[in-house]
Design an enzyme around this catalytic site. Structure first.
Site, PDB file in Angstrom:
ATOM      1  N   LYS A 295     -11.211  -1.919   5.933  1.00 28.70           N
ATOM      2  CA  LYS A 295     -10.168  -1.369   6.758  1.00 28.70           C
ATOM      3  C   LYS A 295     -10.741  -0.941   8.352  1.00 28.70           C
ATOM      4  CE  LYS A 295      -6.731   2.164   6.999  1.00 28.70           C
ATOM      5  NZ  LYS A 295      -6.064   3.158   6.140  1.00 28.70           N
TER       6      LYS A 295
ATOM      7  N   ARG B 175       0.419  10.120   1.197  1.00 29.10           N
ATOM      8  CA  ARG B 175       1.027  11.120   2.322  1.00 29.10           C
ATOM      9  C   ARG B 175       2.280  11.989   1.895  1.00 29.10           C
ATOM     10  NH1 ARG B 175       0.399   7.198   7.428  1.00 29.10           N
ATOM     11  NH2 ARG B 175      -1.592   6.193   6.865  1.00 29.10           N
TER      12      ARG B 175
ATOM     13  N   GLU C 244       0.889  -1.166  -0.074  1.00 33.02           N
ATOM     14  CA  GLU C 244       0.012   0.038  -0.046  1.00 33.02           C
ATOM     15  C   GLU C 244       0.937   1.234  -0.130  1.00 33.02           C
ATOM     16  OE1 GLU C 244      -2.785   2.433   2.918  1.00 33.02           O
ATOM     17  OE2 GLU C 244      -2.794   0.454   3.216  1.00 33.02           O
TER      18      GLU C 244
END
Length: 220
Positions: A141, A57, A53
């Site tokens: 998630k 960010r 993943e």
């Protein structure tokens, strides 16, 4: 005549549940430069972790997704920290094979589902989990995992919602991962400990490969 380059081979994933079965740990990765992404992904793959993943960010996130998707055969590339409908389109164009969101507001959820890509949408409460289930998602998630009640909370969820499976992420460590994986409704966990910031900065791919091998062994 310029020869064409064949696309790299990827494992096929067609639904959310497929993601949870790829590896016991999904590495949640922030890279500071696109150049770090390919050797990092290859180190994870050598260690037995075929999924990554890559988060948005950092400014390098989108380019890192594109690089790994186009260059690393056998690696399933997900885009993490997707928070706007515009980012859904961007990561799909970059070659992401699945999308991970920290939450599931209506516009973001609609765009992610419309993309056709498998989605691990973030949920931290039972109401959010049921909302995602109403949208047709049975794998999601659990985020932020430790701050949202930890293992006792997620264990309690399995009573009223035995059909739901989770990838808990947020606060999970090398030491606690096995305890999370022991829960019947946990398919895998997300963690950043496989790619320590100092190891990535130094290009210590052997260390990352060793951490990946250790994580891969968490599932017999």
């Amino acid at each position: 005549m310029t020869p064409t380059t064949a696309p790299v081979a990827k494992p096929v994933i067609s639904r959310e549940a497929d993601i949870l079965d790829l590896a016991p740990v999904i590495p949640v990765v922030v890279v500071d430069s696109v150049e770090q992404a390919v050797p990092l992904a290859r180190a994870l793959l050598r260690g037995g972790i075929p999924v990554i993943e890559l988060t948005l960010r950092s400014a390098a996130g989108l380019g890192a997704i594109e690089a790994v998707a186009s260059e690393v055969e056998g690696m399933v590339v997900g885009a993490g920290t997707v928070v706007t409908p515009e980012q859904v389109r961007q990561v799909q164009d970059a070659g992401a094979q699945f999308i991970v969101t920290p939450g599931s507001p209506p516009r973001l959820l609609e765009a992610a589902l419309a993309s056709g890509l498998p989605l691990l949408a973030g949920a931290g409460t039972l109401t959010e989990m049921l909302t995602l289930a109403e949208a047709g998602l049975e794998a999601m998630k659990f985020f932020p995992a430790e701050a949202s009640g930890g293992r006792p909370y997620l264990s309690a969820v399995s009573g009223p919602c035995p059909q739901l499976r989770f990838c808990p992420t947020g606060g999970i460590t090398r030491e606690t991962a096995a305890d999370w994986l022991a829960l019947p409704n946990v398919g895998c966990v997300g963690g950043s400990w496989l790619t320590p910031k100092d190891a990535v900065a130094q290009g210590d791919w052997a260390r990352i490969e060793a951490l990946a091998a250790e994580a891969a062994a968490l599932r017999p």
